[in-house]
Design an enzyme around this catalytic site. Structure first.
Site, PDB file in Angstrom:
ATOM      1  N   HIS A 132     -32.910  93.848  37.303  1.00 11.82           N
ATOM      2  CA  HIS A 132     -31.796  93.756  38.076  1.00 11.82           C
ATOM      3  C   HIS A 132     -31.910  93.007  39.047  1.00 11.82           C
ATOM      4  O   HIS A 132     -32.328  93.389  39.900  1.00 11.82           O
ATOM      5  CB  HIS A 132     -31.131  95.152  38.443  1.00 11.82           C
ATOM      6  CG  HIS A 132     -30.681  95.723  37.049  1.00 11.82           C
ATOM      7  ND1 HIS A 132     -32.003  96.204  36.244  1.00 11.82           N
ATOM      8  CD2 HIS A 132     -30.037  96.501  36.148  1.00 11.82           C
ATOM      9  CE1 HIS A 132     -31.494  97.256  35.145  1.00 11.82           C
ATOM     10  NE2 HIS A 132     -29.885  97.395  35.868  1.00 11.82           N
ATOM     11  N   LYS A 157     -35.050  93.941  29.153  1.00  9.32           N
ATOM     12  CA  LYS A 157     -34.155  93.800  29.311  1.00  9.32           C
ATOM     13  C   LYS A 157     -33.337  93.444  31.016  1.00  9.32           C
ATOM     14  O   LYS A 157     -34.537  93.055  31.985  1.00  9.32           O
ATOM     15  CB  LYS A 157     -33.277  95.566  29.859  1.00  9.32           C
ATOM     16  CG  LYS A 157     -31.599  95.547  30.407  1.00  9.32           C
ATOM     17  CD  LYS A 157     -31.426  96.854  30.512  1.00  9.32           C
ATOM     18  CE  LYS A 157     -30.212  97.177  31.573  1.00  9.32           C
ATOM     19  NZ  LYS A 157     -29.700  98.413  32.084  1.00  9.32           N
ATOM     20  N   LYS A 310      -3.259  73.674  35.860  1.00 12.77           N
ATOM     21  CA  LYS A 310      -2.694  72.863  33.698  1.00 12.77           C
ATOM     22  C   LYS A 310      -3.049  71.230  34.227  1.00 12.77           C
ATOM     23  O   LYS A 310      -3.213  70.752  33.601  1.00 12.77           O
ATOM     24  CB  LYS A 310      -1.062  73.507  34.714  1.00 12.77           C
ATOM     25  CG  LYS A 310      -1.449  74.805  33.750  1.00 12.77           C
ATOM     26  CD  LYS A 310       0.766  75.233  33.719  1.00 12.77           C
ATOM     27  CE  LYS A 310       0.349  76.984  33.124  1.00 12.77           C
ATOM     28  NZ  LYS A 310       2.063  76.639  32.607  1.00 12.77           N
ATOM     29  N   ASP A 352       4.465  75.506  26.689  1.00 12.78           N
ATOM     30  CA  ASP A 352       5.970  76.098  27.503  1.00 12.78           C
ATOM     31  C   ASP A 352       6.869  75.374  27.048  1.00 12.78           C
ATOM     32  O   ASP A 352       8.345  75.912  27.107  1.00 12.78           O
ATOM     33  CB  ASP A 352       5.616  75.546  29.349  1.00 12.78           C
ATOM     34  CG  ASP A 352       4.142  76.812  29.856  1.00 12.78           C
ATOM     35  OD1 ASP A 352       4.185  77.201  28.946  1.00 12.78           O
ATOM     36  OD2 ASP A 352       3.865  76.329  30.705  1.00 12.78           O
TER      37      ASP A 352
END
Ligand code: NAP
Length: 523
Positions: A132, A157, A310, A352
């Site tokens: 981890h 893991k 955007k 839009d």
């Protein structure tokens, strides 16, 4: 098949036994018993817990982590080993041990080896060795997994903290490579790690984790099992599942994953839609999309794009030689990325405009030509306002833009042949239609309104682009004065439906999308 594993973190054995029943009911294939969360673990109670666990048709992982391993256990190594022994003598399919502890502690190695050898070979106790990193996603993930695999374990893991979604993609790279050779669990923690958790099954992970309920996560970024199965349709994700998402910052509140995943499910389309939080600078946006596109196996097929990206989308698609829809170029913002894999091609467009114009015309009950008769007051001069002003001017409306930052109103008005006024003058609008494109009145500031109620005299049509709440104070006051009102839900669903149709080439299930949105917004 990648199991869905729910970590259980109750602080007493009887409650943890209840949690096993709950996780099973909710659809878990596996549970992880976090023995380090038990206060004063009593060996008899653990015996009873393991016996109870054996009565359910779920795989069981036994885990007991120290603080430095992300856990709560504060006892001695001898006490920790004793817990493992009591639990594993009764049951359990896997035991998860941190690699560093395994290498450091001869006691742990010897006693766990003995436990595993004592097991009936028909019911083996498999060893997961894990690494981890709660701070970052280190550079060489592939070598970390190879290093773990040098030890005599059954499963390797890796869990790392994702600082950006690109880290999640790197974790998936490592997962794909390792899972082809040995059972592997690899995931990224934190909000940016979501993609690695939801898509783990597509790349051969042994399991992915989901929390029992909100607030019961054993690591940052776990989504609930209800969301994993319901919202993300985990059981429908397969090797060919197309990936879509909403890129923005923030995106945690976005309703788009709920409506798109439900729409995909409704028409049986093999796709999943995820929230994708990307920090504001253009470089972060470009790096994320580049990283997705350089991994064709991801099957990233399209994105909704919202604040603040955007304009970044327009620039990105233009710089990469993709197709920018003329309407989006004219508006100066795009909200839809369409990726055609195969012979890779990119397109950016703006839905839009269509969503807003359709909502307005449907609300008034007129065609776009008829809309041209109206004079319109637009409050706000941001991204949504740009698309709406362009649409109104295309229909021939007389438009006045009112904005707090007057210069922004003047610039926008000059571009589209409209008038500009300061927002304080909006009360004297004299228009037939008022459209709120500011965020005034949006949740949580639901008592705010951009216009005094007196400004609604003469019964103008009032359209509020805000959809949370569905009925803003502005709309409520307009309705009470007999105005015709149009809420933001119709625009939101309209622009989403246009994206859906662009990506999938099929009509969007509008009723499903609308129903999900209204339900989520509590109406
Ligand atoms: P934007 O680009 O950030 O523009 C925000 C606008 O609101 C600007 O004109 C800003 O004025 C004004 N504003 C914000 N806070 C204000 C305040 N306290 N007082 C006065 N003016 C304020 O955002 P956008 O993307 O255009 O979104 C605007 C609204 O549209 C949001 O409320 C959002 O809910 C809604 N929306 C709806 C949909 C839909 O599909 N229904 C989709 C997207 C967005 P300044 O220029 O002075 O900063």
């Amino acid at each position: 098949m990648t199991s869905l594993c729910v970590p259980l973190t109750a602080d007493h054995c009887p409650q943890m036994a209840e949690q096993i029943a709950q996780a099973t009911r909710l659809g878990a294939d596996m549970v992880e018993l976090r023995l380090d969360h038990l206060r004063d673990p009593d060996l008899d109670a653990i015996h009873a817990l393991m016996s109870r666990a054996g009565q359910f048709a779920v795989g069981v992982i036994i885990t007991c982590r120290l603080a430095e391993e992300g856990g709560n256990f504060t006892g001695s190594e001898e006490q920790r080993v004793k817990l493992f022994e009591v639990a594993a003598l009764v049951g359990g399919d896997y035991m998860d041990i941190e690699l560093a502890a395994w290498r450091r502690s001869a006691l742990l190695r010897e006693r766990i080896d003995a436990l595993r050898q004592a097991r009936d070979p028909s019911r083996p106790l498999k060893l997961i060795l894990s690494r981890h990193d709660f701070e970052k996603t280190p550079a060489d993930l592939s070598n970390i997994l190879k290093d773990i695999a040098r030890e005599p374990c059954d499963v390797v893991k890796l869990a790392t903290k994702a600082e950006s979604i690109v880290d999640s993609l790197r974790v998936l790279d490592a997962l794909r490579e390792s899972a082809a050779k040995r059972p592997t669990i690899a995931l990224a923690m934190g909000e940016a790690g979501l993609l690695s958790r939801v898509l783990a099954g597509r790349f051969g992970a042994l399991l992915t984790f989901a929390s029992l309920e909100t607030g019961q996560e054993s690591a940052p970024g776990q989504v609930t099992i209800a969301d994993m199965l319901g919202l993300y349709r985990y059981n429908s994700i397969g090797p060919a599942t197309a990936v879509y998402g909403v890129i923005g910052c923030p995106v945690g509140h976005s309703m788009s994953p709920a409506i798109f995943n439900a729409a995909f499910g409704e028409i049986g389309h093999d796709a999943v839609y995820l929230p994708l939080r990307i920090e504001p600078p253009y470089e972060a946006f470009a790096a994320f999309v580049d990283n997705c596109l350089s991994r064709p196996w991801l099957n990233m097929s399209g994105c909704s794009v919202t604040i603040p990206h955007k304009e970044n989308l327009l620039r990105y698609v233009a710089e990469r030689g993709g197709e920018v829809e003329p309407l989006a170029r004219r508006i100066g913002a795009a909200n839809t990325l369409h990726v055609q894999t195969g012979e890779l091609s990119l397109a950016a467009c703006n839905t839009d405009y269509r969503g807003a114009m359709n909502a307005l015309c449907a609300g008034i009950g007129c065609t776009r030509e008829e809309l041209g008769r109206f004079s319109v007051a637009v409050l706000g001069a941001g991204g949504v306002s740009r698309a709406i002003v362009a649409g109104l001017r295309d229909c021939g409306c007389r438009v006045t833009i009112y904005n707090r930052t007057f210069d922004r109103a003047k610039t926008l008005a000059a571009e589209f042949g409209a008038e500009a006024r300061p927002l304080e003058q909006a009360a004297d609008h004299g228009a037939d239609v008022i459209i709120n494109c500011t965020s005034i009145g949006m949740w949580p500031n639901v008592d705010d309104t951009p216009l005094p109620a007196d400004a609604l005299i003469g019964k103008p049509v009032v359209f509020d682009t805000i959809y949370n709440p569905i009925e803003t104070r502005l709309l409520r006051e307009a309705r009470l004065r007999g105005c015709r009102t149009v809420d933001g839900v119709s625009m939101f669903v309209g622009q989403a439906a246009a994206q859906f149709e662009r990506w999938i080439g099929r009509p969007a299930p509008l009723d499903i999308m609308r129903g999900i949105l209204r339900r989520r917004l509590g109406r």
